[in-house]
Design a protein around this motif. Structure first.
Motif, short mmCIF file in Angstrom:
data_model
loop_
_atom_site.label_atom_id
_atom_site.label_comp_id
_atom_site.label_asym_id
_atom_site.label_seq_id
_atom_site.Cartn_x
_atom_site.Cartn_y
_atom_site.Cartn_z
N ARG A 1 0.82 -1.22 0.00
CA ARG A 1 0.00 0.00 0.00
C ARG A 1 0.85 1.26 0.00
O ARG A 1 0.48 2.27 -0.61
CB ARG A 1 -0.92 -0.01 1.22
N TYR A 2 1.99 1.21 0.68
CA TYR A 2 2.79 2.42 0.86
C TYR A 2 4.04 2.46 -0.02
O TYR A 2 4.83 3.41 0.08
CB TYR A 2 3.18 2.57 2.34
N GLY B 1 4.44 2.93 -3.32
CA GLY B 1 4.47 4.06 -4.25
C GLY B 1 4.72 5.38 -3.54
O GLY B 1 5.47 6.24 -4.02
N LEU B 2 4.08 5.56 -2.38
CA LEU B 2 4.29 6.79 -1.62
C LEU B 2 5.74 6.90 -1.14
O LEU B 2 6.33 7.99 -1.15
CB LEU B 2 3.35 6.82 -0.42
N ALA B 3 6.31 5.77 -0.73
CA ALA B 3 7.70 5.77 -0.28
C ALA B 3 8.64 6.12 -1.43
O ALA B 3 9.58 6.90 -1.27
CB ALA B 3 8.06 4.41 0.30
N ASP B 4 8.36 5.58 -2.61
CA ASP B 4 9.19 5.88 -3.77
C ASP B 4 9.15 7.37 -4.09
O ASP B 4 10.19 7.98 -4.35
CB ASP B 4 8.70 5.07 -4.97
N ALA B 5 7.97 7.96 -4.03
CA ALA B 5 7.83 9.39 -4.32
C ALA B 5 8.51 10.25 -3.26
O ALA B 5 9.12 11.29 -3.57
CB ALA B 5 6.36 9.77 -4.43
N ALA B 6 8.44 9.82 -2.00
CA ALA B 6 9.04 10.57 -0.90
C ALA B 6 10.54 10.30 -0.78
O ALA B 6 11.23 10.99 -0.04
CB ALA B 6 8.35 10.21 0.41
N HIS C 1 8.07 4.64 3.95
CA HIS C 1 6.94 5.25 4.63
C HIS C 1 7.00 4.88 6.12
O HIS C 1 7.47 3.79 6.50
CB HIS C 1 5.63 4.74 4.01
N ASP D 1 8.03 -4.84 -2.36
CA ASP D 1 8.63 -3.50 -2.51
C ASP D 1 10.15 -3.65 -2.50
O ASP D 1 10.72 -4.02 -1.46
CB ASP D 1 8.18 -2.56 -1.40
N ASP E 1 5.14 6.64 -12.94
CA ASP E 1 4.22 6.47 -11.82
C ASP E 1 3.56 5.10 -11.78
O ASP E 1 2.77 4.82 -10.86
CB ASP E 1 3.14 7.55 -11.85
#
Length: 366
Positions: free
Chosen positions: A19-20, A22-27, A31, A73, A344
């Motif tokens: 779940r996290y 993609g957010l971790a990759d962007a940040a 996460h 991940d 993305d």
């Protein structure tokens, strides 16, 4: 995306990691939920001795878990592998120091193997200066490991062959300055930044040597050769990312049509055969890899030392799995379409992670 029922990851943990991702990759860093999971499960201590507060899990169990996390991940799998691997060094420290370090709240050990600094003898310890690259998980590290050239009076100390003497050290994060430098296209959330130390003193007990003869913990983990351990843990990560890529590649290919034959791509015999062949070749290399790993571990657990032929078999099996993983990802990618090239998309993230992880110097094909 689901993992096989034999995965050492539970379904709930799998969903949290996924779940996290993609957010971790962007940040560009794991996460907080992913970090919390690493600590709550004790995974960062799974290679540390039980006597120091670690889990000291059997190596085959560790490798299978690392592969399973990387298959969800890549960045989290990489941080887990490199930081848990640094925790293995606790088995070569003085027991009281190992207990203090592994007992640190939210302990996480990061570091680098390149001897790009020096340690000047001073009193009952060393004053360390240098800069080291590629410390995966650097922002969450409580301690850093490093290799440094030993010096006395400003001159390198030499071994019996006339080469500079190199020693491994473990230092608290309070003595380290992180240098943001990680700009790779993949494994972005691993935050594998550089770090520097400017004239910080540590006691001699913070230095250690990695070999079965110098282990301070009794278990078979600390008799397993360092490079063999490195090969199997890195290869498992690459294999997990390749498995993830293949799972995502199939629906990408299913959605496409052949421009000339006007058929769904998976109805083109050559394409269907390619996908099947790569999946089967990867599965065969993976089965051989785990057979070699399990047999080598059984030997060490029985009190035997791995000989040169045994270590060569571990290395060869690891590199064969990496080669099968590279072949699968590189040969299937052209059939996945522009969606796979979009930064993305999940499959693009996996592709980027794979091609970053497989650049590790130990994974060269020859």
């Amino acid at each position: 995306m689901t993992l096989p029922t034999t995965s050492p990851l539970g379904a709930r943990d799998t969903r949290r990691i996924e779940r996290y991702a993609g957010l971790a990759d962007a940040a560009r860093f794991l996460h907080p939920v992913q970090q919390a999971l690493l600590h709550r499960r004790g995974w960062l201590k799974m290679l540390a001795p039980r006597a120091s507060g670690g889990a000291e899990l059997p190596l085959p169990e560790v490798v299978r878990l690392e592969e399973a996390v990387a298959a969800v991940d890549g960045s989290m799998g990489w941080v887990l592998t490199l930081c848990a691997g640094a925790g293995w060094f606790a088995g070569f420290l003085a027991p009281e120091l190992a207990r203090a370090i592994i007992g640190t709240p939210r302990v996480c050990l990061g570091g680098s193997g390149a001897p790009t600094g020096h340690a000047e003898q001073e009193g009952d310890g060393y004053r360390i200066t240098g800069r080291w690259d590629y410390a995966s998980g650097a922002p969450m590290a409580t301690h850093f490991t490093l290799n440094a050239v030993l010096r006395a009076g400003g001159q390198p100390l030499l071994d019996e062959h006339g080469a500079p003497r190199i020693r491994a050290f473990l230092v608290p994060a309070a003595q380290v300055q992180i240098v943001p430098s990680w700009g790779s296209i993949g494994l972005r959330a691993s935050a594998s930044h550089s770090y520097r130390i400017d004239g910080q003193w540590v006691g001699k007990e913070h230095g250690f040597t990695i070999s079965p003869a110098t282990a301070t913990a009794d278990g078979p983990l600390y008799r397993y050769p360092f490079y063999s351990l490195a090969f199997v843990t890195l290869a498992a990560n690459v294999a997990g990312m390749a498995s993830h890529f293949m799972r995502l590649a199939r629906p990408c290919i299913e959605r496409r049509r052949h421009a000339v034959k006007n058929l769904p791509l998976l109805e083109v015999p050559e394409v269907a055969a390619l996908l099947r062949d790569k999946e089967q070749a990867h599965a065969a290399a993976r089965a051989h890899f785990y057979d070699v790993l399990d047999r080598s571990w059984a030997s060490v657990a029985a009190g035997m030392a791995l000989g040169a032929d045994d270590m060569l078999a571990v290395r060869t099996g690891s590199l064969a799995l990496v080669a099968a993983s590279r072949a699968a990802v590189d040969e299937l990618y052209p059939y996945c379409g522009l969606y796979a090239a979009h930064q993305d998309s999940a499959i693009n993230r996996v592709w980027r992670d794979f091609h970053t992880a497989s650049q590790h110097s130990l994974l060269l094909p020859c």
